[in-house]
Scaffold this motif. Sequence first.
Motif, PDB file in Angstrom:
ATOM      1  N   ALA A 149       0.842  -1.208   0.000  1.00  0.00           N
ATOM      2  CA  ALA A 149       0.000   0.000   0.000  1.00  0.00           C
ATOM      3  C   ALA A 149       0.873   1.253   0.000  1.00  0.00           C
ATOM      4  CB  ALA A 149      -0.946  -0.010   1.203  1.00  0.00           C
ATOM      5  N   ASN A 150       1.885   1.276   0.882  1.00  0.00           N
ATOM      6  CA  ASN A 150       2.767   2.444   0.938  1.00  0.00           C
ATOM      7  C   ASN A 150       3.498   2.655  -0.386  1.00  0.00           C
ATOM      8  OD1 ASN A 150       2.062   2.938   3.562  1.00  0.00           O
ATOM      9  ND2 ASN A 150       3.896   2.002   4.457  1.00  0.00           N
ATOM     10  N   ALA A 151       3.874   1.559  -1.039  1.00  0.00           N
ATOM     11  CA  ALA A 151       4.641   1.654  -2.287  1.00  0.00           C
ATOM     12  C   ALA A 151       3.874   2.398  -3.363  1.00  0.00           C
ATOM     13  CB  ALA A 151       5.008   0.259  -2.780  1.00  0.00           C
ATOM     14  N   ILE A 152       2.541   2.272  -3.339  1.00  0.00           N
ATOM     15  CA  ILE A 152       1.750   2.913  -4.395  1.00  0.00           C
ATOM     16  C   ILE A 152       0.864   4.033  -3.836  1.00  0.00           C
ATOM     17  CG2 ILE A 152       1.785   0.868  -5.885  1.00  0.00           C
ATOM     18  CD1 ILE A 152      -1.083   0.241  -4.980  1.00  0.00           C
ATOM     19  N   LYS A 153       1.082   4.389  -2.583  1.00  0.00           N
ATOM     20  CA  LYS A 153       0.338   5.465  -1.896  1.00  0.00           C
ATOM     21  C   LYS A 153      -1.156   5.136  -1.798  1.00  0.00           C
ATOM     22  CE  LYS A 153       3.894   8.471  -1.640  1.00  0.00           C
ATOM     23  NZ  LYS A 153       4.838   8.251  -2.669  1.00  0.00           N
ATOM     24  N   ALA A 154      -1.432   3.872  -1.452  1.00  0.00           N
ATOM     25  CA  ALA A 154      -2.816   3.438  -1.252  1.00  0.00           C
ATOM     26  C   ALA A 154      -3.013   3.116   0.223  1.00  0.00           C
ATOM     27  CB  ALA A 154      -3.088   2.196  -2.102  1.00  0.00           C
ATOM     28  N   LYS A 155      -4.214   2.658   0.585  1.00  0.00           N
ATOM     29  CA  LYS A 155      -4.467   2.238   1.962  1.00  0.00           C
ATOM     30  C   LYS A 155      -4.389   0.705   2.015  1.00  0.00           C
ATOM     31  CE  LYS A 155      -7.860   5.938   2.453  1.00  0.00           C
ATOM     32  NZ  LYS A 155      -8.548   5.922   1.135  1.00  0.00           N
ATOM     33  N   PRO A 156      -3.919   0.159   3.161  1.00  0.00           N
ATOM     34  CA  PRO A 156      -3.764  -1.306   3.254  1.00  0.00           C
ATOM     35  C   PRO A 156      -5.053  -2.065   2.910  1.00  0.00           C
ATOM     36  CG  PRO A 156      -2.786  -0.221   5.159  1.00  0.00           C
ATOM     37  CD  PRO A 156      -3.461   0.855   4.369  1.00  0.00           C
ATOM     38  N   GLN A 157      -6.207  -1.518   3.303  1.00  0.00           N
ATOM     39  CA  GLN A 157      -7.464  -2.247   3.052  1.00  0.00           C
ATOM     40  C   GLN A 157      -7.871  -2.217   1.571  1.00  0.00           C
ATOM     41  OE1 GLN A 157      -7.048   0.423   5.011  1.00  0.00           O
ATOM     42  NE2 GLN A 157      -8.795   1.818   5.008  1.00  0.00           N
ATOM     43  N   GLU A 158      -7.076  -1.523   0.740  1.00  0.00           N
ATOM     44  CA  GLU A 158      -7.364  -1.481  -0.693  1.00  0.00           C
ATOM     45  C   GLU A 158      -6.562  -2.531  -1.470  1.00  0.00           C
ATOM     46  OE1 GLU A 158      -8.590   3.132  -1.516  1.00  0.00           O
ATOM     47  OE2 GLU A 158      -6.479   2.784  -1.056  1.00  0.00           O
ATOM     48  N   ILE A 159      -5.782  -3.349  -0.749  1.00  0.00           N
ATOM     49  CA  ILE A 159      -4.938  -4.368  -1.395  1.00  0.00           C
ATOM     50  C   ILE A 159      -5.596  -5.742  -1.293  1.00  0.00           C
ATOM     51  CG2 ILE A 159      -2.678  -5.503  -1.378  1.00  0.00           C
ATOM     52  CD1 ILE A 159      -2.572  -2.470  -2.104  1.00  0.00           C
ATOM     53  N   VAL A 160      -5.732  -6.428  -2.427  1.00  0.00           N
ATOM     54  CA  VAL A 160      -6.265  -7.796  -2.467  1.00  0.00           C
ATOM     55  C   VAL A 160      -5.143  -8.711  -2.950  1.00  0.00           C
ATOM     56  CG1 VAL A 160      -7.982  -9.305  -3.560  1.00  0.00           C
ATOM     57  CG2 VAL A 160      -8.564  -6.912  -3.063  1.00  0.00           C
ATOM     58  N   PHE A 161      -4.755  -9.686  -2.126  1.00  0.00           N
ATOM     59  CA  PHE A 161      -3.723 -10.628  -2.577  1.00  0.00           C
ATOM     60  C   PHE A 161      -4.347 -11.691  -3.476  1.00  0.00           C
ATOM     61  CE2 PHE A 161      -1.474  -9.023   1.270  1.00  0.00           C
ATOM     62  CZ  PHE A 161      -0.388  -8.482   0.589  1.00  0.00           C
ATOM     63  N   THR A 162      -3.606 -12.030  -4.537  1.00  0.00           N
ATOM     64  CA  THR A 162      -4.085 -12.982  -5.542  1.00  0.00           C
ATOM     65  C   THR A 162      -2.964 -13.969  -5.879  1.00  0.00           C
ATOM     66  OG1 THR A 162      -3.278 -11.701  -7.427  1.00  0.00           O
ATOM     67  CG2 THR A 162      -5.495 -11.154  -6.614  1.00  0.00           C
ATOM     68  N   SER A 163      -3.178 -14.784  -6.899  1.00  0.00           N
ATOM     69  CA  SER A 163      -2.153 -15.751  -7.314  1.00  0.00           C
ATOM     70  C   SER A 163      -1.179 -15.153  -8.323  1.00  0.00           C
ATOM     71  CB  SER A 163      -2.821 -16.978  -7.928  1.00  0.00           C
ATOM     72  OG  SER A 163      -3.472 -16.619  -9.129  1.00  0.00           O
ATOM     73  N   GLY A 164      -1.342 -13.893  -8.678  1.00  0.00           N
ATOM     74  CA  GLY A 164      -0.429 -13.277  -9.641  1.00  0.00           C
ATOM     75  C   GLY A 164      -1.153 -12.238 -10.479  1.00  0.00           C
ATOM     76  N   ALA A 165      -0.426 -11.652 -11.413  1.00  0.00           N
ATOM     77  CA  ALA A 165      -0.998 -10.564 -12.195  1.00  0.00           C
ATOM     78  C   ALA A 165      -2.106 -11.045 -13.131  1.00  0.00           C
ATOM     79  CB  ALA A 165       0.089  -9.853 -12.988  1.00  0.00           C
TER      80      ALA A 165
END
Length: 389
Positions: A59-75
Amino acid sequence: MGLSLPIFLDNHSTTRVDPLVLEAMLPYFSDTYGNAASKNHSFGQEAESAVKQSRVTLANAIKAKPQEIVFTSGATESVNLAIKGVAEANSSKGKHFITLTTEHKAGLDSFKWLEQEGYETTILPVQPDGLIDLDGLRATIRPDTVLVSVMAANNEIGVLQPLEAIGQICRENEVFFLSDATQAMGKVPLDVGKMQIDLLACSAHKFYGPKGVGALYVRRSLPKVPVTALIDGGGHESGLRSGTLNVPAIVGLGKALELSLRNMAKEEKRLAELRNKLETRLLSEIPESHINGAKDGRLAGNLNIHLPKVESEALMIALREDIAISSGSACTTAAVEPSHVLKALGLADDTVYSSIRFGLGRFNTEEEIDYAADRVVEEYQRLVEFALV
Ligand SMILES: *Cc1c(COP(=O)(O)O)cnc(C)c1O
């Protein structure tokens, strides 16, 4: 010479896991093997805390909030979720989508699938240097357009798209903006606020992390992006991606990103110098060779070059024991198809078939680049003599 052969110069297809990343992952296979969703005991709590740390790093790397990140199996999964999930959740707004001819197959094939479901996609051509035509984009947006999808950095020619300008156009027209940033993450600065990106996909194995893990950023406010999940179940990742989290891989993603960000500017400068050295030698020693795509505004480790009169397949086979390179995307498995990216630049078929992609990375040394340049020139000259007989 202390060179270990073949030299890996295919870092756009994947990268080696950094030893520090592997070290960070190992305890999560053995001692700390909890399920991050099991909140009632220390095993689960430690796993959850490790996942949280990676979420914050990304989240910090892209200036987003942690709750906006969804982990997946890849791109690939992230891009599928973004495109199909946004289509389904916003079908009352419209069914029109916009993307570019040079996008990765993960995106193009998701749009192809949507077409069969009654959606419509405009695939915009790019300029001869691979860049988006912003006026063309503006003119293509309609009242029923839902999403524009443009990658941050191209995986074949390394061209960096003007994300801020695209984000501006999308926001003005109230259209969501998805960027596949798989090649850009950890290599160029990304800021979803400044660039007005609403969805962003990445994959750990492109920045020295493990394969099989990636993430999708989904904007939660101003505007909130409605997305329908593709995988249902326990409701993990805010309901957007059910399934027990791959904790060691997510730890690896976080560590890999942390390392990439720490040395980003310095490492990109080093890679650009090595790439320029290789590029200068090939351009000067191979007559009529030229760079495919924009020369300025490329990934530092990318060199996509046309070496006339010799088929890239023949050259790659001749060099197989010395260097690992590619004629384009590894992602279209099996078939030797001409690169859809190079064709989209308007290049003739014979130019496409005699182009080579070098992808330099963290573990390449100057000695390796010098050796690779020698070998490419040598084999090229041998093959071109055959071709001219
Ligand atoms: C590698 C790549 C993908 C696919 O990533 P996976 O993790 O293999 O699914 C998607 N887009 C781009 C631009 C890539 O370079």
